[in-house]
Scaffold this motif. Structure first.
Motif, short mmCIF file in Angstrom:
data_model
loop_
_atom_site.label_atom_id
_atom_site.label_comp_id
_atom_site.label_asym_id
_atom_site.label_seq_id
_atom_site.Cartn_x
_atom_site.Cartn_y
_atom_site.Cartn_z
N LEU A 44 0.96 -1.36 -0.02
CA LEU A 44 -0.12 -0.01 0.04
C LEU A 44 0.98 1.02 0.10
O LEU A 44 1.49 1.57 1.09
N GLY A 45 0.73 1.92 -1.08
CA GLY A 45 1.27 3.39 -1.26
C GLY A 45 1.08 4.36 -0.40
O GLY A 45 0.10 4.21 0.53
N GLY A 46 1.83 5.45 -0.52
CA GLY A 46 1.43 6.69 0.37
C GLY A 46 1.92 6.48 1.69
O GLY A 46 2.58 5.39 2.05
N SER A 47 1.54 7.37 2.64
CA SER A 47 1.77 7.11 4.06
C SER A 47 0.84 6.09 4.74
O SER A 47 -0.24 6.73 5.29
N SER A 48 0.94 4.84 4.12
CA SER A 48 -0.51 3.92 4.57
C SER A 48 -0.03 3.63 5.93
O SER A 48 1.08 3.76 6.40
N SER A 49 -1.11 2.65 6.55
CA SER A 49 -0.94 2.39 7.74
C SER A 49 -1.74 1.03 8.18
O SER A 49 -2.29 0.58 6.96
N ALA A 50 -1.64 0.46 9.37
CA ALA A 50 -2.47 -0.66 9.58
C ALA A 50 -3.79 -0.75 9.35
O ALA A 50 -4.48 -1.54 8.81
N ALA A 51 -4.16 0.70 9.56
CA ALA A 51 -5.87 0.95 9.31
C ALA A 51 -6.17 0.78 7.73
O ALA A 51 -7.26 0.11 7.64
N ASN A 52 -5.16 1.09 6.91
CA ASN A 52 -5.58 0.74 5.40
C ASN A 52 -5.53 -0.66 5.02
O ASN A 52 -5.99 -1.11 4.46
N ALA A 53 -4.52 -1.51 5.74
CA ALA A 53 -4.27 -2.81 5.62
C ALA A 53 -5.51 -3.61 6.11
O ALA A 53 -5.72 -4.99 5.57
N ALA A 54 -5.89 -3.30 7.26
CA ALA A 54 -6.99 -4.25 7.84
C ALA A 54 -8.17 -4.84 7.12
O ALA A 54 -8.32 -6.08 7.03
N PRO A 55 -8.76 -3.89 6.29
CA PRO A 55 -10.13 -4.40 5.71
C PRO A 55 -9.65 -5.57 4.37
O PRO A 55 -10.28 -6.33 4.12
N LEU A 56 -8.22 -5.05 3.85
CA LEU A 56 -7.86 -6.14 2.93
C LEU A 56 -7.38 -7.70 3.52
O LEU A 56 -7.36 -8.53 2.68
N LEU A 57 -6.90 -7.57 4.74
CA LEU A 57 -6.46 -8.43 5.51
C LEU A 57 -7.79 -9.57 5.65
O LEU A 57 -7.80 -10.82 5.40
N GLU A 58 -8.89 -8.65 6.15
CA GLU A 58 -10.31 -9.25 6.53
C GLU A 58 -10.72 -9.92 5.19
O GLU A 58 -11.86 -11.00 5.35
N ALA A 59 -10.51 -9.37 4.05
CA ALA A 59 -11.16 -9.89 2.73
C ALA A 59 -10.37 -11.10 2.31
O ALA A 59 -10.68 -11.71 1.10
N THR A 60 -9.26 -11.37 2.64
CA THR A 60 -8.55 -12.50 2.19
C THR A 60 -8.01 -13.43 3.16
O THR A 60 -8.28 -13.22 4.31
N SER A 61 -7.43 -14.44 2.74
CA SER A 61 -6.88 -15.48 3.72
C SER A 61 -5.41 -15.89 3.65
O SER A 61 -5.06 -16.26 4.48
N ARG A 62 -4.71 -15.41 2.79
CA ARG A 62 -3.33 -15.93 2.36
C ARG A 62 -2.49 -14.71 1.97
O ARG A 62 -1.25 -14.82 2.40
N ILE A 63 -2.90 -13.89 1.29
CA ILE A 63 -2.00 -12.79 0.76
C ILE A 63 -1.36 -11.94 1.84
O ILE A 63 -2.20 -11.39 2.80
N VAL A 64 0.07 -11.55 1.95
CA VAL A 64 0.33 -10.52 3.00
C VAL A 64 0.08 -9.21 2.40
O VAL A 64 0.07 -8.91 1.25
N VAL A 65 -0.01 -8.28 3.55
CA VAL A 65 -0.32 -6.97 3.12
C VAL A 65 0.61 -6.04 3.84
O VAL A 65 0.96 -6.11 5.12
N GLY A 66 1.25 -5.20 3.21
CA GLY A 66 2.35 -4.37 3.97
C GLY A 66 2.20 -2.81 3.45
O GLY A 66 1.60 -2.59 2.26
#
Length: 285
Positions: A44-66
């Motif tokens: 996730l580009g820009g000054s992203s954070s865990a808050a931006n990553a959380a919904p994507l993690l919830e929508a997936t089961s394997r992929i890493v989000v950074g």
């Protein structure tokens, strides 16, 4: 971490990290599709954070989000550590904290960036964030060595295959090296380079990047008018499917463990170029 993210990931600076609640479903569907397409990570580009990553993690089961990257000036270390711990507890270690010092033009408090980054890592250590859970956006030699010694590795943005090889030499064999690489899915040279220059121009106003280019063999002339052909061709993959695949392979052969691919198509920064992601998955298969 190398094994969990594979060779290819997607870097997206706008759409996937957006916060418009009306588009939450579309972001979730796009993340799930990237997982299905076989990509190993979403960055996730820009000054992203865990808050931006959380919904994507919830929508997936394997992929890493950074995060690529979370600016140390925008997020207190203690809060970042708490978010890191919570997300990884909920999602089996799939969140990676990508950190960087951003740019003087973008952060009012920008002072002694290397020392500030060291202090930030010290605070993360005290809060219990393991070195293997964080990576650094490292361009210069000192920061690359810091990524080697105090993190899981480096996620450099806007570098060439030649610098990838030099970064690998500094990192050694074990740390992760996951450079970002921009992709224009266009084979006409004039069209491809026009799209590339339009997007590259904003980065050529940031000294962290221009100084890095000058350190790595480019000249002031290469930085003019959106970048010379030599510069554009070094930091982009464009052309036929075969040519794009060859450029990605060049980064892998230079020492990258993983390449974070950013589609550049001349569209809005907050779009989700899903058809282009499908094409990338196909040509990399």
């Amino acid at each position: 971490m190398k094994q969990s993210i594979g060779k290819y990931g997607i870097w997206n600076g706008g759409g996937l990290r957006g916060e418009d609640p009306s588009l939450a479903g579309e972001r979730a569907e796009a993340a799930a599709e990237l997982e299905e397409l076989g990509f190993g990570a979403i960055w996730l580009g820009g000054s992203s954070s865990a808050a931006n990553a959380a919904p994507l993690l919830e929508a997936t089961s394997r992929i890493v989000v950074g995060t690529s990257i979370q600016s140390i000036w925008d997020h207190e270390a203690e809060a970042a550590a708490a978010s890191y711990t919570d997300l990884n507890a909920a999602h089996a270690g799939r969140f990676t904290l990508g950190l960087g010092v951003s740019h003087a033009k973008l952060a009012e408090q920008y002072r002694r960036p290397y020392s500030a980054l060291v202090a930030y890592l010290d605070a993360l250590d005290e809060a219990g964030v393991p070195a293997e859970g964080r990576v650094l956006a490292a361009l210069g030699p000192r920061t690359i060595e810091l990524a080697r010694d105090r993190a899981a590795g480096s996620i450099p943005y806007l570098i060439t295959a030649d610098q990838t090889a030099r970064s690998r030499a500094l990192l050694g064999e074990e740390p992760l090296l996951a450079p970002e690489l921009k992709v224009v899915l266009e084979s006409d040279p004039v069209k491809a380079r026009t799209v590339a220059r339009d997007y590259l121009a904003m980065y050529l106003a940031l000294p962290n990047y221009t100084n890095n280019f000058l350190r790595n063999g480019f000249t002031e002339d290469d930085l003019k008018d959106g970048g010379s052909d030599r510069l554009v061709d070094a930091v982009y993959a464009w052309g036929t499917d075969e040519k794009i695949r060859a450029r990605v392979d060049e980064f892998i052969e230079a020492g990258a463990d993983h390449v974070a691919l950013q589609v550049v198509d001349g569209g809005p920064r907050y779009s989700l170029p899903r058809e282009a992601w499908r094409k990338l998955a196909s040509l990399l298969a």
